[in-house]
Write a protein that holds these residues in place. Structure first.
Motif: not given
Length: 70
Positions: A11-20
């Motif tokens: 699931v990838l967020p549509k809003q906000g930062p993406l943390f890896v």
């Protein structure tokens, strides 16, 4: 290779930062075997052996020559 299906879906967020998260782990690989003798040493030994063989052949030829003349 057979694909392994995970019971979790990505699931990838549509809003906000993406943390890896990147976690470094040790990777084991096959040990590399080193030769007991280096290639240079093997070449030198071959050259030395060839020189010894040449000297032996020359000595045998001289010995045969002496036997023929006597």
């Amino acid at each position: 290779m057979a694909e392994v299906k995970s019971m979790f879906r990505e699931v990838l967020p549509k809003q906000g930062p993406l943390f890896v998260e990147d976690i470094t782990t040790m990777v084991l690989c096959k040990p590399k075997l080193l030769p007991l003798k280096s290639l240079t040493l093997e070449k030198l030994e071959k050259i030395h052996q060839a020189a010894q063989n040449t000297i032996r052949q020359q000595e045998m030829a001289e010995k045969d020559q002496r036997q023929i003349t006597h």
